[in-house]
Design a protein around this motif. Structure first.
Motif, PDB file in Angstrom:
ATOM      1  N   GLY A  57     -10.240 -12.519  49.604  1.00  0.00           N
ATOM      2  CA  GLY A  57     -10.638 -13.434  48.551  1.00  0.00           C
ATOM      3  C   GLY A  57     -12.048 -13.973  48.696  1.00  0.00           C
ATOM      4  N   GLU A  58     -12.617 -13.824  49.868  1.00  0.00           N
ATOM      5  CA  GLU A  58     -13.973 -14.332  50.086  1.00  0.00           C
ATOM      6  C   GLU A  58     -15.020 -13.331  49.598  1.00  0.00           C
ATOM      7  OE1 GLU A  58     -13.298 -17.445  53.755  1.00  0.00           O
ATOM      8  OE2 GLU A  58     -14.141 -15.484  54.215  1.00  0.00           O
ATOM      9  N   SER A  59     -16.293 -13.736  49.748  1.00  0.00           N
ATOM     10  CA  SER A  59     -17.397 -12.926  49.233  1.00  0.00           C
ATOM     11  C   SER A  59     -18.404 -12.615  50.329  1.00  0.00           C
ATOM     12  CB  SER A  59     -18.116 -13.682  48.104  1.00  0.00           C
ATOM     13  OG  SER A  59     -17.248 -13.948  47.040  1.00  0.00           O
ATOM     14  N   LEU A  60     -19.136 -11.537  50.103  1.00  0.00           N
ATOM     15  CA  LEU A  60     -20.264 -11.170  50.953  1.00  0.00           C
ATOM     16  C   LEU A  60     -21.355 -10.582  50.067  1.00  0.00           C
ATOM     17  CD1 LEU A  60     -18.748  -9.335  54.068  1.00  0.00           C
ATOM     18  CD2 LEU A  60     -19.998 -11.499  54.095  1.00  0.00           C
ATOM     19  N   ARG A  61     -22.586 -10.695  50.530  1.00  0.00           N
ATOM     20  CA  ARG A  61     -23.686 -10.003  49.874  1.00  0.00           C
ATOM     21  C   ARG A  61     -24.385  -9.142  50.909  1.00  0.00           C
ATOM     22  NH1 ARG A  61     -29.255 -12.541  47.492  1.00  0.00           N
ATOM     23  NH2 ARG A  61     -29.682 -12.580  49.741  1.00  0.00           N
ATOM     24  N   LEU A  62     -24.362  -7.842  50.658  1.00  0.00           N
ATOM     25  CA  LEU A  62     -25.059  -6.896  51.533  1.00  0.00           C
ATOM     26  C   LEU A  62     -26.464  -6.665  50.999  1.00  0.00           C
ATOM     27  CD1 LEU A  62     -22.291  -4.221  52.157  1.00  0.00           C
ATOM     28  CD2 LEU A  62     -22.664  -6.416  53.321  1.00  0.00           C
ATOM     29  N   SER A  63     -27.396  -6.456  51.922  1.00  0.00           N
ATOM     30  CA  SER A  63     -28.777  -6.153  51.557  1.00  0.00           C
ATOM     31  C   SER A  63     -29.177  -4.806  52.120  1.00  0.00           C
ATOM     32  CB  SER A  63     -29.726  -7.222  52.106  1.00  0.00           C
ATOM     33  OG  SER A  63     -29.425  -8.495  51.604  1.00  0.00           O
ATOM     34  N   CYS A  64     -30.003  -4.112  51.364  1.00  0.00           N
ATOM     35  CA  CYS A  64     -30.559  -2.832  51.806  1.00  0.00           C
ATOM     36  C   CYS A  64     -32.067  -2.924  51.595  1.00  0.00           C
ATOM     37  CB  CYS A  64     -29.966  -1.692  50.995  1.00  0.00           C
ATOM     38  SG  CYS A  64     -30.727  -0.087  51.297  1.00  0.00           S
ATOM     39  N   ALA A  65     -32.795  -3.125  52.684  1.00  0.00           N
ATOM     40  CA  ALA A  65     -34.244  -3.281  52.619  1.00  0.00           C
ATOM     41  C   ALA A  65     -34.912  -1.946  52.900  1.00  0.00           C
ATOM     42  CB  ALA A  65     -34.711  -4.327  53.619  1.00  0.00           C
ATOM     43  N   ALA A  66     -35.842  -1.571  52.018  1.00  0.00           N
ATOM     44  CA  ALA A  66     -36.526  -0.285  52.141  1.00  0.00           C
ATOM     45  C   ALA A  66     -37.976  -0.481  52.530  1.00  0.00           C
ATOM     46  CB  ALA A  66     -36.441   0.474  50.818  1.00  0.00           C
ATOM     47  N   SER A  67     -38.467   0.412  53.350  1.00  0.00           N
ATOM     48  CA  SER A  67     -39.878   0.409  53.708  1.00  0.00           C
ATOM     49  C   SER A  67     -40.368   1.850  53.773  1.00  0.00           C
ATOM     50  CB  SER A  67     -40.116  -0.287  55.051  1.00  0.00           C
ATOM     51  OG  SER A  67     -39.420   0.375  56.077  1.00  0.00           O
ATOM     52  N   GLY A  68     -41.668   2.025  53.555  1.00  0.00           N
ATOM     53  CA  GLY A  68     -42.210   3.366  53.570  1.00  0.00           C
ATOM     54  C   GLY A  68     -42.446   3.885  52.169  1.00  0.00           C
ATOM     55  N   PRO A  69     -42.910   5.125  52.059  1.00  0.00           N
ATOM     56  CA  PRO A  69     -43.230   5.687  50.742  1.00  0.00           C
ATOM     57  C   PRO A  69     -41.984   5.886  49.893  1.00  0.00           C
ATOM     58  CG  PRO A  69     -43.347   7.380  52.429  1.00  0.00           C
ATOM     59  CD  PRO A  69     -43.146   6.079  53.148  1.00  0.00           C
ATOM     60  N   THR A  70     -42.109   5.578  48.620  1.00  0.00           N
ATOM     61  CA  THR A  70     -40.981   5.763  47.707  1.00  0.00           C
ATOM     62  C   THR A  70     -41.407   6.628  46.526  1.00  0.00           C
ATOM     63  OG1 THR A  70     -41.531   3.717  46.561  1.00  0.00           O
ATOM     64  CG2 THR A  70     -39.902   3.569  48.324  1.00  0.00           C
ATOM     65  N   ALA A  71     -40.443   7.168  45.855  1.00  0.00           N
ATOM     66  CA  ALA A  71     -40.697   8.027  44.703  1.00  0.00           C
ATOM     67  C   ALA A  71     -40.747   7.177  43.436  1.00  0.00           C
ATOM     68  CB  ALA A  71     -39.593   9.073  44.600  1.00  0.00           C
ATOM     69  N   ASP A  72     -41.002   7.825  42.297  1.00  0.00           N
ATOM     70  CA  ASP A  72     -41.064   7.103  41.027  1.00  0.00           C
ATOM     71  C   ASP A  72     -39.691   6.911  40.399  1.00  0.00           C
ATOM     72  OD1 ASP A  72     -44.137   8.822  40.224  1.00  0.00           O
ATOM     73  OD2 ASP A  72     -43.839   6.840  41.124  1.00  0.00           O
ATOM     74  N   TYR A  73     -38.871   7.938  40.416  1.00  0.00           N
ATOM     75  CA  TYR A  73     -37.548   7.885  39.796  1.00  0.00           C
ATOM     76  C   TYR A  73     -36.511   8.351  40.810  1.00  0.00           C
ATOM     77  CZ  TYR A  73     -39.985   7.322  35.377  1.00  0.00           C
ATOM     78  OH  TYR A  73     -40.779   6.859  34.364  1.00  0.00           O
ATOM     79  N   TYR A  74     -35.746   7.404  41.310  1.00  0.00           N
ATOM     80  CA  TYR A  74     -34.716   7.754  42.274  1.00  0.00           C
ATOM     81  C   TYR A  74     -33.577   6.748  42.187  1.00  0.00           C
ATOM     82  CZ  TYR A  74     -36.871   4.087  45.163  1.00  0.00           C
ATOM     83  OH  TYR A  74     -37.363   2.895  45.620  1.00  0.00           O
ATOM     84  N   ALA A  75     -32.491   7.089  42.825  1.00  0.00           N
ATOM     85  CA  ALA A  75     -31.303   6.249  42.845  1.00  0.00           C
ATOM     86  C   ALA A  75     -31.108   5.660  44.234  1.00  0.00           C
ATOM     87  CB  ALA A  75     -30.071   7.059  42.458  1.00  0.00           C
ATOM     88  N   ILE A  76     -30.559   4.468  44.255  1.00  0.00           N
ATOM     89  CA  ILE A  76     -30.160   3.845  45.512  1.00  0.00           C
ATOM     90  C   ILE A  76     -28.661   3.590  45.419  1.00  0.00           C
ATOM     91  CG2 ILE A  76     -30.523   1.992  47.161  1.00  0.00           C
ATOM     92  CD1 ILE A  76     -32.917   2.144  44.308  1.00  0.00           C
ATOM     93  N   SER A  77     -27.918   4.141  46.334  1.00  0.00           N
ATOM     94  CA  SER A  77     -26.461   4.035  46.282  1.00  0.00           C
ATOM     95  C   SER A  77     -25.904   3.389  47.537  1.00  0.00           C
ATOM     96  CB  SER A  77     -25.836   5.425  46.113  1.00  0.00           C
ATOM     97  OG  SER A  77     -26.086   5.926  44.817  1.00  0.00           O
TER      98      SER A  77
END
Length: 137
Positions: free
Chosen positions: A15-35
């Motif tokens: 019943g409780e909640s959590l918030r997960l984080s995904c921090a990115a660093s480095g070169p990235t593309a223009d159109y991509y998905a994060i899953s």
């Protein structure tokens, strides 16, 4: 290559909640998905959510619909998984991953839908180390 770091996991009660984080660093593309994917002991990896980096269109798996949501902060290069009304069956290691460059937005969105339907990870080239989520009394 993009480096991904997940955080925010922990031990919570049902019943409780959590918030997960995904921090990115480095070169990235223009159109991509994060899953976000998760894997429980003895079970297959499951795709939980997918979000487009460019326009923020997001999808979640049917198994978590109504309880989980995904968002992104492009200034912070961070994607969040908001998990509410957690259940014991949500227990597992949660990983985030970024896909290869898809070239145009419609391909990103199709990849998201395909990811959640089939759990295909062949288009994902960068993965975080995972964060443990345990839901238990």
């Amino acid at each position: 290559q993009v480096q991904l770091v997940e955080s925010g996991g922990g031990l919570v009660q049902p019943g409780e909640s959590l918030r997960l984080s995904c921090a990115a660093s480095g070169p990235t593309a223009d159109y991509y998905a994060i899953s976000w994917f998760r894997q429980a002991p003895g079970k297959e990896r499951e795709a939980v959510s997918c979000i487009s980096n460019s326009d923020g269109e997001a999808y979640v798996a049917d198994s978590v619909k109504g309880r989980f949501a995904v968002s992104r902060d492009n200034v912070k290069n961070t994607v969040y998984l908001h998990m509410n009304s957690l259940k014991p069956e949500d227990t597992g290691v949660y990983y985030c991953a970024t896909s290869n460059e898809q070239g145009i937005l419609p391909l990103v969105l199709e990849l998201c839908r395909q990811t959640l339907r089939q759990g295909d990870v062949s288009e994902y080239h960068s993965w975080g180390q995972g964060t443990q989520v345990t839901v238990s009394t």
